[in-house]
Design a protein around this motif. Structure first.
Motif, PDB file in Angstrom:
ATOM      1  N   GLN A  66       0.817  -1.206   0.000  1.00  0.00           N
ATOM      2  CA  GLN A  66       0.000   0.000   0.000  1.00  0.00           C
ATOM      3  C   GLN A  66       0.851   1.256   0.000  1.00  0.00           C
ATOM      4  O   GLN A  66       0.372   2.319  -0.367  1.00  0.00           O
ATOM      5  N   GLY A  67       2.100   1.186   0.380  1.00  0.00           N
ATOM      6  CA  GLY A  67       2.971   2.348   0.398  1.00  0.00           C
ATOM      7  C   GLY A  67       3.148   2.955  -0.978  1.00  0.00           C
ATOM      8  O   GLY A  67       3.244   4.166  -1.136  1.00  0.00           O
ATOM      9  N   ASP A  68       3.194   2.120  -2.005  1.00  0.00           N
ATOM     10  CA  ASP A  68       3.359   2.608  -3.365  1.00  0.00           C
ATOM     11  C   ASP A  68       2.093   3.271  -3.886  1.00  0.00           C
ATOM     12  O   ASP A  68       2.112   4.003  -4.865  1.00  0.00           O
ATOM     13  N   GLN A  69       0.998   3.042  -3.255  1.00  0.00           N
ATOM     14  CA  GLN A  69      -0.298   3.496  -3.721  1.00  0.00           C
ATOM     15  C   GLN A  69      -0.445   5.010  -3.635  1.00  0.00           C
ATOM     16  O   GLN A  69      -1.183   5.600  -4.401  1.00  0.00           O
ATOM     17  N   PHE A  70       0.277   5.654  -2.692  1.00  0.00           N
ATOM     18  CA  PHE A  70       0.048   7.059  -2.429  1.00  0.00           C
ATOM     19  C   PHE A  70       1.011   7.986  -3.170  1.00  0.00           C
ATOM     20  O   PHE A  70       1.194   9.116  -2.771  1.00  0.00           O
ATOM     21  N   THR A  71       1.619   7.543  -4.245  1.00  0.00           N
ATOM     22  CA  THR A  71       2.444   8.458  -5.030  1.00  0.00           C
ATOM     23  C   THR A  71       1.520   9.402  -5.775  1.00  0.00           C
ATOM     24  O   THR A  71       0.377   9.063  -6.083  1.00  0.00           O
ATOM     25  N   GLU A  72       2.026  10.611  -6.073  1.00  0.00           N
ATOM     26  CA  GLU A  72       1.170  11.643  -6.632  1.00  0.00           C
ATOM     27  C   GLU A  72       1.035  11.450  -8.143  1.00  0.00           C
ATOM     28  O   GLU A  72       1.845  11.931  -8.926  1.00  0.00           O
ATOM     29  N   THR A  73       0.029  10.740  -8.537  1.00  0.00           N
ATOM     30  CA  THR A  73      -0.275  10.555  -9.964  1.00  0.00           C
ATOM     31  C   THR A  73      -1.712  10.995 -10.176  1.00  0.00           C
ATOM     32  O   THR A  73      -2.585  10.657  -9.385  1.00  0.00           O
ATOM     33  N   TYR A  74      -1.915  11.779 -11.231  1.00  0.00           N
ATOM     34  CA  TYR A  74      -3.244  12.283 -11.530  1.00  0.00           C
ATOM     35  C   TYR A  74      -3.817  11.498 -12.701  1.00  0.00           C
ATOM     36  O   TYR A  74      -3.083  11.079 -13.601  1.00  0.00           O
ATOM     37  N   PRO A  75      -5.129  11.343 -12.759  1.00  0.00           N
ATOM     38  CA  PRO A  75      -5.729  10.699 -13.933  1.00  0.00           C
ATOM     39  C   PRO A  75      -5.507  11.584 -15.168  1.00  0.00           C
ATOM     40  O   PRO A  75      -5.512  12.811 -15.073  1.00  0.00           O
ATOM     41  N   GLU A  76      -5.301  10.961 -16.303  1.00  0.00           N
ATOM     42  CA  GLU A  76      -4.934  11.694 -17.530  1.00  0.00           C
ATOM     43  C   GLU A  76      -5.957  12.753 -17.902  1.00  0.00           C
ATOM     44  O   GLU A  76      -5.591  13.870 -18.240  1.00  0.00           O
ATOM     45  N   HIS A  77      -7.251  12.451 -17.822  1.00  0.00           N
ATOM     46  CA  HIS A  77      -8.267  13.402 -18.286  1.00  0.00           C
ATOM     47  C   HIS A  77      -8.440  14.586 -17.327  1.00  0.00           C
ATOM     48  O   HIS A  77      -9.024  15.595 -17.691  1.00  0.00           O
ATOM     49  N   LEU A  78      -7.894  14.506 -16.063  1.00  0.00           N
ATOM     50  CA  LEU A  78      -7.993  15.607 -15.097  1.00  0.00           C
ATOM     51  C   LEU A  78      -6.645  16.238 -14.768  1.00  0.00           C
ATOM     52  O   LEU A  78      -6.566  17.152 -13.951  1.00  0.00           O
ATOM     53  N   LYS A  79      -5.590  15.767 -15.400  1.00  0.00           N
ATOM     54  CA  LYS A  79      -4.237  16.198 -15.051  1.00  0.00           C
ATOM     55  C   LYS A  79      -4.066  17.706 -15.217  1.00  0.00           C
ATOM     56  O   LYS A  79      -3.465  18.374 -14.370  1.00  0.00           O
ATOM     57  N   HIS A  80      -4.603  18.281 -16.299  1.00  0.00           N
ATOM     58  CA  HIS A  80      -4.436  19.716 -16.553  1.00  0.00           C
ATOM     59  C   HIS A  80      -5.082  20.570 -15.448  1.00  0.00           C
ATOM     60  O   HIS A  80      -4.555  21.617 -15.081  1.00  0.00           O
ATOM     61  N   LEU A  81      -6.185  20.107 -14.881  1.00  0.00           N
ATOM     62  CA  LEU A  81      -6.842  20.855 -13.802  1.00  0.00           C
ATOM     63  C   LEU A  81      -5.985  20.870 -12.530  1.00  0.00           C
ATOM     64  O   LEU A  81      -5.819  21.913 -11.878  1.00  0.00           O
ATOM     65  N   TYR A  82      -5.448  19.715 -12.171  1.00  0.00           N
ATOM     66  CA  TYR A  82      -4.611  19.622 -10.974  1.00  0.00           C
ATOM     67  C   TYR A  82      -3.357  20.489 -11.103  1.00  0.00           C
ATOM     68  O   TYR A  82      -2.966  21.188 -10.172  1.00  0.00           O
ATOM     69  N   LEU A  83      -2.725  20.439 -12.294  1.00  0.00           N
ATOM     70  CA  LEU A  83      -1.505  21.223 -12.507  1.00  0.00           C
ATOM     71  C   LEU A  83      -1.803  22.725 -12.448  1.00  0.00           C
ATOM     72  O   LEU A  83      -1.025  23.502 -11.881  1.00  0.00           O
ATOM     73  N   ALA A  84      -2.930  23.150 -13.020  1.00  0.00           N
ATOM     74  CA  ALA A  84      -3.297  24.569 -12.991  1.00  0.00           C
ATOM     75  C   ALA A  84      -3.526  25.016 -11.540  1.00  0.00           C
ATOM     76  O   ALA A  84      -3.102  26.108 -11.139  1.00  0.00           O
ATOM     77  N   GLU A  85      -4.174  24.180 -10.752  1.00  0.00           N
ATOM     78  CA  GLU A  85      -4.423  24.528  -9.357  1.00  0.00           C
ATOM     79  C   GLU A  85      -3.111  24.641  -8.565  1.00  0.00           C
ATOM     80  O   GLU A  85      -2.940  25.532  -7.734  1.00  0.00           O
ATOM     81  N   GLU A  86      -2.164  23.757  -8.852  1.00  0.00           N
ATOM     82  CA  GLU A  86      -0.855  23.819  -8.192  1.00  0.00           C
ATOM     83  C   GLU A  86      -0.145  25.136  -8.494  1.00  0.00           C
ATOM     84  O   GLU A  86       0.434  25.770  -7.608  1.00  0.00           O
ATOM     85  N   GLU A  87      -0.208  25.574  -9.770  1.00  0.00           N
ATOM     86  CA  GLU A  87       0.449  26.827 -10.146  1.00  0.00           C
ATOM     87  C   GLU A  87      -0.181  28.022  -9.422  1.00  0.00           C
ATOM     88  O   GLU A  87       0.519  28.925  -8.952  1.00  0.00           O
ATOM     89  N   VAL A  88      -1.516  28.017  -9.320  1.00  0.00           N
ATOM     90  CA  VAL A  88      -2.203  29.113  -8.638  1.00  0.00           C
ATOM     91  C   VAL A  88      -1.768  29.169  -7.176  1.00  0.00           C
ATOM     92  O   VAL A  88      -1.482  30.246  -6.629  1.00  0.00           O
ATOM     93  N   LEU A  89      -1.666  28.005  -6.538  1.00  0.00           N
ATOM     94  CA  LEU A  89      -1.233  27.971  -5.137  1.00  0.00           C
ATOM     95  C   LEU A  89       0.190  28.470  -4.975  1.00  0.00           C
ATOM     96  O   LEU A  89       0.511  29.189  -4.029  1.00  0.00           O
ATOM     97  N   LYS A  90       1.061  28.108  -5.908  1.00  0.00           N
ATOM     98  CA  LYS A  90       2.453  28.572  -5.841  1.00  0.00           C
ATOM     99  C   LYS A  90       2.531  30.088  -5.994  1.00  0.00           C
ATOM    100  O   LYS A  90       3.297  30.766  -5.301  1.00  0.00           O
ATOM    101  N   LYS A  91       1.720  30.638  -6.905  1.00  0.00           N
ATOM    102  CA  LYS A  91       1.727  32.094  -7.115  1.00  0.00           C
ATOM    103  C   LYS A  91       1.255  32.818  -5.850  1.00  0.00           C
ATOM    104  O   LYS A  91       1.785  33.862  -5.487  1.00  0.00           O
TER     105      LYS A  91
END
Length: 196
Positions: free
Chosen positions: A30-55
Motif C-alpha cells: 500500500q505504500g506505493d499506492q500514495f504516489t502523486e499521480t493524476y488521472p490523464e483526463h484531469l491532469k491539466h486541472l490539478y496542474l493549474a491549481e498547483e500553479e495558482v497555489l504557488k503564485k
C-alpha cells in the motif's frame, strides 16, 4: 508435563505472528499506492491549481500588505499596553487578573476590558498544574499518614506505660512471698475513681 492450556497458548502465539507478517506485506504494497499521480483526463486541472497555489505563496504584493497589517496590529497592541495595567488578585492567578484603565484613557474613547482570561492555557501548562495538584495531594496524604502513625505510636507508648505500672503494683509481694492485697485493693480503688 505441559497441559492443553500451554499448547493452546503456543498455537495462538503462532497465529498472531502469522497475522503480523501478513500485515507487514500489505502495508509495503500500500505504500506505493500514495504516489502523486493524476488521472490523464484531469491532469491539466490539478496542474493549474498547483500553479495558482504557488503564485499565492510567492506574491510580493501580499507580503507588503501583510507587513502593513502586522505593523498596524503591533501599533494597536502597544497603544493598548500603554493605556491599561493588569491587576493581579491576592492568590496570584494570572487568569483571574483584572485590567485597570486610567480615567484619562476612558475619556479618549479607547476600548475597555474590565475582566477576563487573557491567554488560554496550553496543554503543557495544564499538565504542569495537574501534576502540581497531584503532588500537593500526595504530600498532604503523606503528612496525614505520618500524623496518624505518630498518634498511634504515642497511644501505644502510653498504653504500655500504664500496663507496666499496673503490673508493678499488682506483682509486688510481701516478705513471705504472698501477693500484697492492700496494694491491689488500692489500685482497684484508684481505677474505679478514675472511671467515675
Amino acid at each position: 508435563g505441559r497441559g492443553f492450556a500451554f499448547r493452546r497458548k503456543q498455537k495462538i502465539e503462532r497465529q498472531y505472528k502469522k497475522f503480523l507478517k501478513k500485515g507487514r506485506r500489505v502495508n509495503s504494497q500500500q505504500g506505493d499506492q500514495f504516489t502523486e499521480t493524476y488521472p490523464e483526463h484531469l491532469k491539466h486541472l490539478y496542474l493549474a491549481e498547483e500553479e495558482v497555489l504557488k503564485k499565492r505563496r510567492r506574491a510580493p504584493d501580499d507580503s507588503l500588505l501583510s507587513e502593513e497589517k502586522l505593523n498596524k496590529a503591533v501599533d494597536l497592541v502597544l497603544e493598548q499596553v500603554r493605556c491599561h495595567y493588569r491587576v493581579l488578585p491576592a492568590d496570584g492567578d494570572e487568569n483571574k487578573a483584572k485590567i485597570f484603565v486610567p480615567p484619562e484613557n476612558i475619556s479618549q474613547g479607547k476600548s475597555v476590558i474590565t475582566e477576563g482570561k487573557f491567554k488560554k492555557k496550553t496543554a503543557n501548562q495544564k499538565a504542569k498544574e495537574e501534576y502540581e495538584k497531584i503532588k500537593a495531594e500526595h504530600a498532604r496524604k503523606k503528612e496525614e499518614a505520618e500524623k496518624r502513625r505518630q498518634q498511634r505510636e504515642e497511644a501505644q507508648r502510653l498504653y504500655k506505660q500504664k500496663k507496666m505500672e499496673a503490673y508493678k503494683v499488682l506483682s509486688k509481694k510481701t516478705k513471705r512471698g504472698q501477693p500484697n492485697l492492700n496494694l491491689q485493693v488500692e489500685f482497684l480503688l484508684q481505677k474505679i475513681q478514675q472511671n467515675t
